[in-house]
Design a protein around this motif. Sequence first.
Motif, PDB file in Angstrom:
ATOM      1  N   SER A  15       0.810  -1.226   0.000  1.00 40.76           N
ATOM      2  CA  SER A  15       0.000   0.000   0.000  1.00 40.76           C
ATOM      3  C   SER A  15       0.841   1.273   0.000  1.00 40.76           C
ATOM      4  O   SER A  15       0.283   2.376   0.007  1.00 40.76           O
ATOM      5  N   VAL A  16       2.183   1.155   0.005  1.00 39.46           N
ATOM      6  CA  VAL A  16       3.020   2.350   0.113  1.00 39.46           C
ATOM      7  C   VAL A  16       2.896   3.223  -1.127  1.00 39.46           C
ATOM      8  O   VAL A  16       2.618   2.737  -2.230  1.00 39.46           O
ATOM      9  N   GLY A  17       3.093   4.520  -0.939  1.00 43.37           N
ATOM     10  CA  GLY A  17       3.002   5.470  -2.039  1.00 43.37           C
ATOM     11  C   GLY A  17       1.957   6.531  -1.756  1.00 43.37           C
ATOM     12  O   GLY A  17       1.525   6.717  -0.611  1.00 43.37           O
ATOM     13  N   PHE A  18       1.524   7.247  -2.789  1.00 43.46           N
ATOM     14  CA  PHE A  18       0.481   8.252  -2.640  1.00 43.46           C
ATOM     15  C   PHE A  18      -0.888   7.594  -2.502  1.00 43.46           C
ATOM     16  O   PHE A  18      -1.145   6.553  -3.108  1.00 43.46           O
ATOM     17  N   ALA A  19      -1.761   8.214  -1.721  1.00 44.70           N
ATOM     18  CA  ALA A  19      -3.122   7.691  -1.542  1.00 44.70           C
ATOM     19  C   ALA A  19      -4.082   8.846  -1.319  1.00 44.70           C
ATOM     20  O   ALA A  19      -3.696   9.907  -0.806  1.00 44.70           O
ATOM     21  N   ASP A  20      -5.345   8.648  -1.717  1.00 43.36           N
ATOM     22  CA  ASP A  20      -6.403   9.614  -1.412  1.00 43.36           C
ATOM     23  C   ASP A  20      -6.825   9.447   0.047  1.00 43.36           C
ATOM     24  O   ASP A  20      -6.597   8.393   0.660  1.00 43.36           O
ATOM     25  N   GLU A  21      -7.443  10.465   0.600  1.00 42.24           N
ATOM     26  CA  GLU A  21      -7.860  10.410   1.997  1.00 42.24           C
ATOM     27  C   GLU A  21      -8.790   9.235   2.260  1.00 42.24           C
ATOM     28  O   GLU A  21      -8.698   8.576   3.299  1.00 42.24           O
ATOM     29  N   GLU A  22      -9.673   8.935   1.311  1.00 40.14           N
ATOM     30  CA  GLU A  22     -10.633   7.848   1.491  1.00 40.14           C
ATOM     31  C   GLU A  22      -9.946   6.485   1.597  1.00 40.14           C
ATOM     32  O   GLU A  22     -10.523   5.532   2.130  1.00 40.14           O
ATOM     33  N   ALA A  23      -8.719   6.375   1.082  1.00 34.84           N
ATOM     34  CA  ALA A  23      -8.014   5.095   1.096  1.00 34.84           C
ATOM     35  C   ALA A  23      -7.232   4.868   2.392  1.00 34.84           C
ATOM     36  O   ALA A  23      -6.692   3.776   2.611  1.00 34.84           O
ATOM     37  N   LEU A  24      -7.169   5.872   3.266  1.00 34.45           N
ATOM     38  CA  LEU A  24      -6.414   5.728   4.506  1.00 34.45           C
ATOM     39  C   LEU A  24      -7.137   4.808   5.472  1.00 34.45           C
ATOM     40  O   LEU A  24      -8.363   4.727   5.480  1.00 34.45           O
ATOM     41  N   LEU A  25      -6.368   4.125   6.297  1.00 34.85           N
ATOM     42  CA  LEU A  25      -6.964   3.320   7.353  1.00 34.85           C
ATOM     43  C   LEU A  25      -7.722   4.245   8.306  1.00 34.85           C
ATOM     44  O   LEU A  25      -7.238   5.341   8.628  1.00 34.85           O
TER      45      LEU A  25
END
Length: 265
Positions: free
Chosen positions: A241-251
Amino acid sequence: MNSQNRSPADLRNMFGANLRLLARQFPSISELSRQLGINRTQFNRYLSGESFPRPDVLDRICRFFDVDARILLDPVESLSKAGQVINGAYLADFLGHGVQQLSEEFFPAGFYRFTRRSFINEDKFVIGLVYVFRDAGVTYIKGFEAKEAMLSQGLPSTPAVREFRGYISGHEDGVAFVIARRKSMTYSFNYLARVASLENNFWCGYVARTVREGGTGERVTRMVYEHLGRDTGQVLAAARSVGFADEEALLPFHRRLLQTGQPFR
């Protein structure tokens, strides 16, 4: 007293005093004895000046502490300790004190997953993985910058360029890191404090970039660390899961601790 005229007792006492000073950077004599592979009782005899180590044991001690056999003759403060800054004689009781006091119980070794807002794209978050370990009484950290972050700045994305390393120091109510990439002249400062959680494995704080005011992007942002230990399943899942992510994808718990809707103060 001339060193050529020192008695065996004088040499034992000098060695014991030097060894006690070197051992101060370790919270536990038992742990230090284990790392050196020396029986605790015998090690106590060295510390008290009752006994000399065998030549092979002396060599092991000198290599471990990065000193030479002059610890039999001269105060350890006067010996050359090339490359030691934080734990060197000048700073050991100042910046080095927190390094020496950081125990495994307080901030355990192993893998950590971290989350923070991106410095270069405020609509994105960075998910990363770092490894924390101890060596000779110092706690170190290493990891890799996200490929997307390097590419977006026009920088190479090879592992050697992306790798960062640093040291961790105990803080009054948490831990502090200083981290840099290889041969870089810029650094980041990180502060974390443990937060209440079911497994007591979450830390929250902030990371600050050492860049001038007026540049693009934020210079300070909140950050969350989650201790994964050495659980292979969790570590591999985090690595995917490392890298850039949208807020919705955060745990969910990471997102809650980051307080994404609140400004950093």
